[in-house]
Design a protein around this motif. Sequence first.
Motif, PDB file in Angstrom:
ATOM      1  N   TRP A 236      -8.952  -1.720   4.980  1.00  0.00           N
ATOM      2  CA  TRP A 236      -7.506  -2.199   4.645  1.00  0.00           C
ATOM      3  C   TRP A 236      -7.201  -3.855   5.279  1.00  0.00           C
ATOM      4  O   TRP A 236      -6.204  -3.905   5.146  1.00  0.00           O
ATOM      5  N   SER A 237      -8.154  -4.240   5.610  1.00  0.00           N
ATOM      6  CA  SER A 237      -7.995  -5.627   5.665  1.00  0.00           C
ATOM      7  C   SER A 237      -7.627  -6.198   5.269  1.00  0.00           C
ATOM      8  O   SER A 237      -7.346  -7.354   4.872  1.00  0.00           O
TER       9      SER A 237
ATOM     10  N   HIS B  38      -8.901   5.856  -1.663  1.00  0.00           N
ATOM     11  CA  HIS B  38      -9.778   6.344  -0.478  1.00  0.00           C
ATOM     12  C   HIS B  38      -8.918   5.975   0.606  1.00  0.00           C
ATOM     13  O   HIS B  38      -9.049   5.553   1.800  1.00  0.00           O
ATOM     14  N   ALA B  39      -7.571   6.203   0.392  1.00  0.00           N
ATOM     15  CA  ALA B  39      -6.812   5.517   1.683  1.00  0.00           C
ATOM     16  C   ALA B  39      -6.710   5.083   2.440  1.00  0.00           C
ATOM     17  O   ALA B  39      -6.349   4.378   3.290  1.00  0.00           O
ATOM     18  N   GLY B  40      -6.782   3.896   1.674  1.00  0.00           N
ATOM     19  CA  GLY B  40      -7.418   2.494   2.184  1.00  0.00           C
ATOM     20  C   GLY B  40      -8.267   2.326   2.615  1.00  0.00           C
ATOM     21  O   GLY B  40      -8.828   1.591   3.201  1.00  0.00           O
ATOM     22  N   VAL B  41      -9.267   3.092   3.048  1.00  0.00           N
ATOM     23  CA  VAL B  41     -10.105   2.883   4.128  1.00  0.00           C
ATOM     24  C   VAL B  41     -10.026   2.592   5.260  1.00  0.00           C
ATOM     25  O   VAL B  41      -9.811   1.562   5.580  1.00  0.00           O
ATOM     26  N   PRO B  42      -9.658   3.992   5.793  1.00  0.00           N
ATOM     27  CA  PRO B  42      -8.839   3.813   7.125  1.00  0.00           C
ATOM     28  C   PRO B  42     -10.481   3.103   8.435  1.00  0.00           C
ATOM     29  O   PRO B  42     -10.068   2.614   9.097  1.00  0.00           O
ATOM     30  N   GLY B  43     -11.228   3.276   8.028  1.00  0.00           N
ATOM     31  CA  GLY B  43     -12.336   2.614   8.842  1.00  0.00           C
ATOM     32  C   GLY B  43     -13.243   4.034   9.927  1.00  0.00           C
ATOM     33  O   GLY B  43     -12.948   4.955   9.976  1.00  0.00           O
ATOM     34  N   ASP B  44     -13.078   3.038  10.992  1.00  0.00           N
ATOM     35  CA  ASP B  44     -14.146   3.908  12.127  1.00  0.00           C
ATOM     36  C   ASP B  44     -13.780   4.824  12.713  1.00  0.00           C
ATOM     37  O   ASP B  44     -13.252   5.997  13.768  1.00  0.00           O
ATOM     38  N   ARG B  45     -12.310   4.992  12.750  1.00  0.00           N
ATOM     39  CA  ARG B  45     -10.682   5.625  13.674  1.00  0.00           C
ATOM     40  C   ARG B  45     -10.938   5.008  15.244  1.00  0.00           C
ATOM     41  O   ARG B  45      -9.534   5.701  15.545  1.00  0.00           O
ATOM     42  N   LEU B  46     -10.893   4.154  15.243  1.00  0.00           N
ATOM     43  CA  LEU B  46     -11.033   3.598  17.041  1.00  0.00           C
ATOM     44  C   LEU B  46      -9.671   3.328  16.540  1.00  0.00           C
ATOM     45  O   LEU B  46      -8.772   2.509  15.423  1.00  0.00           O
ATOM     46  N   PRO B  47      -8.857   3.295  17.843  1.00  0.00           N
ATOM     47  CA  PRO B  47      -7.402   3.484  17.853  1.00  0.00           C
ATOM     48  C   PRO B  47      -6.721   1.573  17.917  1.00  0.00           C
ATOM     49  O   PRO B  47      -5.855   1.320  16.498  1.00  0.00           O
ATOM     50  N   ASP B  48      -7.441   0.548  17.314  1.00  0.00           N
ATOM     51  CA  ASP B  48      -7.324  -0.629  17.020  1.00  0.00           C
ATOM     52  C   ASP B  48      -7.286  -0.733  15.662  1.00  0.00           C
ATOM     53  O   ASP B  48      -6.677  -1.473  14.568  1.00  0.00           O
ATOM     54  N   THR B  49      -8.163   0.192  14.998  1.00  0.00           N
ATOM     55  CA  THR B  49      -8.439  -0.237  13.366  1.00  0.00           C
ATOM     56  C   THR B  49      -7.683   1.019  13.183  1.00  0.00           C
ATOM     57  O   THR B  49      -6.769   0.451  11.728  1.00  0.00           O
ATOM     58  N   LEU B  50      -6.602   2.020  13.337  1.00  0.00           N
ATOM     59  CA  LEU B  50      -5.956   2.445  13.113  1.00  0.00           C
ATOM     60  C   LEU B  50      -4.532   1.861  12.973  1.00  0.00           C
ATOM     61  O   LEU B  50      -3.856   2.147  12.234  1.00  0.00           O
ATOM     62  N   ARG B  51      -4.625   1.112  13.782  1.00  0.00           N
ATOM     63  CA  ARG B  51      -3.272   0.269  14.370  1.00  0.00           C
ATOM     64  C   ARG B  51      -3.216  -0.901  13.070  1.00  0.00           C
ATOM     65  O   ARG B  51      -2.584  -0.745  12.175  1.00  0.00           O
ATOM     66  N   GLY B  52      -4.412  -1.095  12.445  1.00  0.00           N
ATOM     67  CA  GLY B  52      -4.170  -2.513  11.887  1.00  0.00           C
ATOM     68  C   GLY B  52      -4.311  -2.011   9.932  1.00  0.00           C
ATOM     69  O   GLY B  52      -3.442  -2.209   9.141  1.00  0.00           O
ATOM     70  N   TRP B  53      -4.812  -0.880   9.739  1.00  0.00           N
ATOM     71  CA  TRP B  53      -4.418   0.289   8.968  1.00  0.00           C
ATOM     72  C   TRP B  53      -3.262   0.582   8.578  1.00  0.00           C
ATOM     73  O   TRP B  53      -2.621   0.694   8.010  1.00  0.00           O
ATOM     74  N   ARG B  54      -2.389   0.683  10.204  1.00  0.00           N
ATOM     75  CA  ARG B  54      -1.510   1.469   9.248  1.00  0.00           C
ATOM     76  C   ARG B  54      -0.408   0.166   8.720  1.00  0.00           C
ATOM     77  O   ARG B  54       0.381   0.590   8.423  1.00  0.00           O
ATOM     78  N   ASP B  55      -0.923  -0.410   9.687  1.00  0.00           N
ATOM     79  CA  ASP B  55       0.371  -1.322   9.551  1.00  0.00           C
ATOM     80  C   ASP B  55       0.336  -1.970   8.107  1.00  0.00           C
ATOM     81  O   ASP B  55       0.826  -2.334   6.994  1.00  0.00           O
ATOM     82  N   ALA B  56      -1.297  -2.328   7.412  1.00  0.00           N
ATOM     83  CA  ALA B  56      -1.400  -2.403   6.140  1.00  0.00           C
ATOM     84  C   ALA B  56      -0.647  -1.527   5.061  1.00  0.00           C
ATOM     85  O   ALA B  56       0.132  -1.230   4.417  1.00  0.00           O
ATOM     86  N   MET B  57      -1.059  -0.081   5.437  1.00  0.00           N
ATOM     87  CA  MET B  57      -0.169   0.831   4.435  1.00  0.00           C
ATOM     88  C   MET B  57       1.235   0.828   4.218  1.00  0.00           C
ATOM     89  O   MET B  57       2.080   1.144   4.174  1.00  0.00           O
ATOM     90  N   ASP B  58       1.986   0.286   5.281  1.00  0.00           N
ATOM     91  CA  ASP B  58       2.697   0.374   5.625  1.00  0.00           C
ATOM     92  C   ASP B  58       3.635  -0.655   5.360  1.00  0.00           C
ATOM     93  O   ASP B  58       4.559  -0.544   4.144  1.00  0.00           O
ATOM     94  N   THR B  59       2.853  -1.499   4.899  1.00  0.00           N
ATOM     95  CA  THR B  59       3.555  -2.777   4.118  1.00  0.00           C
ATOM     96  C   THR B  59       3.565  -2.260   2.439  1.00  0.00           C
ATOM     97  O   THR B  59       4.181  -2.340   1.715  1.00  0.00           O
ATOM     98  N   LEU B  60       2.203  -1.358   1.769  1.00  0.00           N
ATOM     99  CA  LEU B  60       2.493  -1.101   0.566  1.00  0.00           C
ATOM    100  C   LEU B  60       3.176   0.141   0.605  1.00  0.00           C
ATOM    101  O   LEU B  60       3.616   0.327  -0.729  1.00  0.00           O
TER     102      LEU B  60
END
Length: 317
Positions: free
Chosen positions: A163-164, A185-207
Amino acid sequence: MTPLYDGPVIDAHQHFWDLEANHYPWLADNTLVPHRYGDYSAIKRTYLPADYLRDAAGHNVVGSVYVEAEWDPSDPLGETRYVSQLAASCGRPNAIAAQAWLDHDDADEVLAAQAGFARVRSVRHKPGNPDRAGRTLMSDERWRRGYAQLARHGLHFELQAPWSQLHEAARLARDFPETLLIVNHAGVPGDRLPDTLRGWRDAMDTLATLPNVVVKVSGLCVRGKPWSVAANQPVIDTLHALFGAERLMFGSNFPVDGMFVSLAGLLSGFAQLVHAWPHAQQRAFFHDTAERVYRPLGLGERSTGNGSLPTNGRTSR
């Protein structure tokens, strides 16, 4: 309670390999490359359509999309010929995401040849690790010249990147609006920790604001943890809110995700993940989006769509 989905399924992301007959460098004996799932030795075994159909028994999987499996990089067309032969003899896969190296001198020639196979709908070239400036191949001008040829050959692009790096993917989608970008792979949301999910969501929101982007919900396992509905519900809910069911499609990532969950367990788990959606949206997720995007052959009723996006999908905020 809404009944669990039991309609037709097109698996939009799976692999086959014959380790005795063909060369896959990452699956060779005494080889382990860095992998987000860790030690993948358990999947170093031949996996063919008969194995997949056995694993899918009891579920209404009517078709599948083969995604290139990092076959010998010197012979991208050899993989497509082999998989096309499998399809002719076994009925699977019904569409192919082929290998192509977009930064090679022969990129246009390879793309033209791949597009000539009846089942090829897209290509994948993983953009790799970022350089010191944080850029991957998606920002390389030579690679982008290869990417620019996809539309001329009627091919989609399969993106596998963490996602980064999705800000680069968003630029690709904007710069080449005629090419459908399929996020693996859904943009690879990673380890599912809160900070990771926030970064992933922001990236997917742009897409999600870009109309030429769809998402394969596949490869959602996390190293060292069992696959579970609970761990993946926030991911599914976020994707549904951002993209809508008409821009999402199910993918098993088998046999790779078989390190964590059976195919039957995965199908049942995803049915639970989407059980609150209206039935039409569940069918879109499990079948209709993949049918529209990949136009799979041999499903009984051949799709005649052109892979374009629905007008009711989210395209802006």
